[in-house]
Design an enzyme around this catalytic site. Structure first.
Site, PDB file in Angstrom:
ATOM      1  N   HIS A  76       1.040  -1.057  -0.064  1.00 11.99           N
ATOM      2  CA  HIS A  76      -0.260  -0.151  -0.230  1.00 11.99           C
ATOM      3  C   HIS A  76       1.375   1.310   0.200  1.00 11.99           C
ATOM      4  O   HIS A  76       1.994   1.103   0.319  1.00 11.99           O
ATOM      5  CB  HIS A  76      -1.207  -0.228   1.303  1.00 11.99           C
ATOM      6  CG  HIS A  76      -0.296   0.192   2.875  1.00 11.99           C
ATOM      7  ND1 HIS A  76      -0.384   0.857   3.083  1.00 11.99           N
ATOM      8  CD2 HIS A  76       0.045  -0.783   3.244  1.00 11.99           C
ATOM      9  CE1 HIS A  76       0.166   0.959   4.681  1.00 11.99           C
ATOM     10  NE2 HIS A  76       0.463  -0.685   4.419  1.00 11.99           N
ATOM     11  N   ASP A  78      -0.023   4.383   1.152  1.00 11.88           N
ATOM     12  CA  ASP A  78      -0.266   6.067   1.845  1.00 11.88           C
ATOM     13  C   ASP A  78       0.656   5.298   3.048  1.00 11.88           C
ATOM     14  O   ASP A  78       0.684   3.911   4.112  1.00 11.88           O
ATOM     15  CB  ASP A  78      -2.266   5.715   2.232  1.00 11.88           C
ATOM     16  CG  ASP A  78      -2.264   4.459   3.357  1.00 11.88           C
ATOM     17  OD1 ASP A  78      -2.220   2.846   2.176  1.00 11.88           O
ATOM     18  OD2 ASP A  78      -3.251   4.137   3.842  1.00 11.88           O
ATOM     19  N   ASP A 106       6.532   1.792   7.058  1.00 12.31           N
ATOM     20  CA  ASP A 106       4.816   0.853   6.255  1.00 12.31           C
ATOM     21  C   ASP A 106       3.989   1.580   5.491  1.00 12.31           C
ATOM     22  O   ASP A 106       3.471   2.106   5.541  1.00 12.31           O
ATOM     23  CB  ASP A 106       4.709   0.441   8.453  1.00 12.31           C
ATOM     24  CG  ASP A 106       2.597   0.090   7.708  1.00 12.31           C
ATOM     25  OD1 ASP A 106       2.826  -0.943   6.687  1.00 12.31           O
ATOM     26  OD2 ASP A 106       1.893   0.208   9.030  1.00 12.31           O
ATOM     27  N   GLU A 139      -4.740   2.036   3.094  1.00 16.63           N
ATOM     28  CA  GLU A 139      -4.696   0.811   3.851  1.00 16.63           C
ATOM     29  C   GLU A 139      -5.213   1.573   5.698  1.00 16.63           C
ATOM     30  O   GLU A 139      -5.799   0.350   5.743  1.00 16.63           O
ATOM     31  CB  GLU A 139      -3.821   0.118   3.582  1.00 16.63           C
ATOM     32  CG  GLU A 139      -3.952  -1.210   3.984  1.00 16.63           C
ATOM     33  CD  GLU A 139      -3.060  -1.474   5.376  1.00 16.63           C
ATOM     34  OE1 GLU A 139      -3.329  -2.765   6.606  1.00 16.63           O
ATOM     35  OE2 GLU A 139      -2.099  -0.390   6.253  1.00 16.63           O
ATOM     36  N   HIS A 353       3.818   2.653  12.909  1.00 15.98           N
ATOM     37  CA  HIS A 353       2.827   3.714  13.193  1.00 15.98           C
ATOM     38  C   HIS A 353       3.199   4.312  14.905  1.00 15.98           C
ATOM     39  O   HIS A 353       3.317   4.399  15.588  1.00 15.98           O
ATOM     40  CB  HIS A 353       1.891   2.795  13.724  1.00 15.98           C
ATOM     41  CG  HIS A 353       0.641   2.111  12.845  1.00 15.98           C
ATOM     42  ND1 HIS A 353      -0.241   1.675  12.761  1.00 15.98           N
ATOM     43  CD2 HIS A 353       1.266   2.106  11.331  1.00 15.98           C
ATOM     44  CE1 HIS A 353      -0.606   1.910  11.576  1.00 15.98           C
ATOM     45  NE2 HIS A 353       0.305   1.718  10.962  1.00 15.98           N
TER      46      HIS A 353
END
Ligand SMILES: [Zn+2]
Length: 378
Positions: A76, A78, A106, A139, A353
């Site tokens: 992904h 984003d 990520d 995502e 994150h």
């Protein structure tokens, strides 16, 4: 074979491009050029219009140099925020951010690994089946790109998603939901004659529910107590109550957090309503049953895609370890729902994150090497 400088540069170039969910146009533009120059045909679906994105899901089609069943790599484009002006830095073989932002490994580590593997395949003229690289949008905000992907644009029915931490991890199952059954046991007594001899299971259950976060917890997490039954008569302090409920999340960590929370509420309520009866402490007993549900993704252990991944790892003298859930929730869930057999493989990313996010160059290389073998074996 795999060029560690090239993959590091590739990754850092992507990391420096800001691409929060639904604002992926710049990233898409970069990838479109990159994949085109490698010989891919680029197509977009129409997801952007449906979900209000800057750009739609991208599919880069690499024609096969031999006949065979096509193969998908899913990644992904984003990232979560904060991702403005990411400044990736390389220190002691590890890429981190200089600033107060996430790194975006990520899922850009995964994208860079796929690109490097395809570069090696081209250089070494490794024969391969047609490859479809699917780069989704949105995502991180509930898999909305994958959910709105036009699956008729895909030929392949099998593949690998690059989107979980660590290296040589393989995720086949992701816990989309947990189902609960709670049995609360108090102590019965005549409600009029001797209420002080009783401990009401209904009161304990009510206290537990009053403490509980229920309903919509966040954009990807929900929880509910669906049934409650118990008690025998108006004049009896209720001895037993049975409740059932559920929690759902697209994020495995959030699911386990919500599950723990619900269990803890019952235990706390039992503690708080503990009382003395005839000089003895009496506390309600709570039996909690948690049944994991895997409606979103469950690839069997003997699936072809699992065998393929193991075969690829074996050629490198490595072994893929099976991990249940644990951050394993990603677009692959939706691909599986749409009839594409897909497992998730670790990209080497760590502390995702967060502003501590990082990825080691050595791990980028390891994953790219694995992907080369996957392409060779597919
Ligand atoms: Zn991801």
């Amino acid at each position: 074979m795999v060029n560690s400088e090239r993959i590091t540069e590739e990754f850092m170039r992507q990391a420096a491009i800001s691409s929060p969910s639904l604002q992926e146009a710049e990233m898409a533009h970069y990838l479109e050029n990159r994949f085109s120059e490698m010989g891919a045909e680029i197509v977009y679906d129409d997801a952007a219009g449906k979900i209000g994105g800057e750009v739609s899901n991208m599919i880069a089609r690499f024609p096969g140099s031999k006949a065979g069943e096509p193969f998908i790599f899913s990644v992904h484009m984003d990232t979560v925020v904060p991702c403005e002006n990411v400044e990736p830095i390389l220190v002691d073989g590890v890429v981190r951010t200089a600033g107060e932002t996430i790194l975006g490994a990520d899922d850009k580590a995964g994208i860079a690994e796929v690109i490097e593997a395809l570069e090696v395949v081209r250089e070494q003229e490794i024969e391969h089946v047609p490859i479809e690289v699917v780069v989704t949008i949105g995502e991180e905000i509930g898999l909305v790109g994958a959910k709105n992907l036009d699956y008729s644009l895909l030929e392949a029915k099998r593949g690998i998603a690059l989107d979980t931490p660590g290296v040589d991890w393989l995720v086949r199952r992701a816990p989309g939901a947990n189902r609960f059954r709670f049995e609360v046991f108090g102590q019965a007594a005549h409600a009029g004659v001797a209420p002080e001899q009783g401990l009401s299971a209904i009161e304990v259950a009510a206290r537990a529910i009053a403490k509980m976060r229920l309903g919509r917890i966040d954009f990807e997490t929900t929880a509910n107590i669906g049934t409650i039954e118990g008690g025998l008569a108006t004049n009896i302090v209720a001895e037993k109550v049975v409740l059932t409920g559920e929690a759902r999340s697209h994020d495995a960590d959030k699911l386990s957090e919500q599950t723990e929370h619900m269990l803890a509420c019952f235990e706390e309520a039992a503690d708080e309503l503990q009382r003395e009866i005839d000089g003895e402490p009496v506390r309600a007993v709570v039996k909690s049953e948690v049944r994991p549900d895997f409606p979103r993704m469950s690839v069997p252990e003997n699936a072809g895609i699992v065998a393929l991944a193991q075969q690829a790892a074996k050629r490198l003298g490595r072994e893929m370890r099976d991990r249940l859930g644990g951050g394993g929730s990603c677009d692959a869930n939706v691909f599986n729902e749409n009839g594409i057999e897909m497992v998730i493989v670790g990209t080497g990313m760590q502390n995702v994150h967060s502003t501590e996010e990082e990825v080691a160059v050595e791990d980028l290389v390891k994953v790219a090497e694995f992907l080369v073998e996957v392409i060779r074996a597919a």
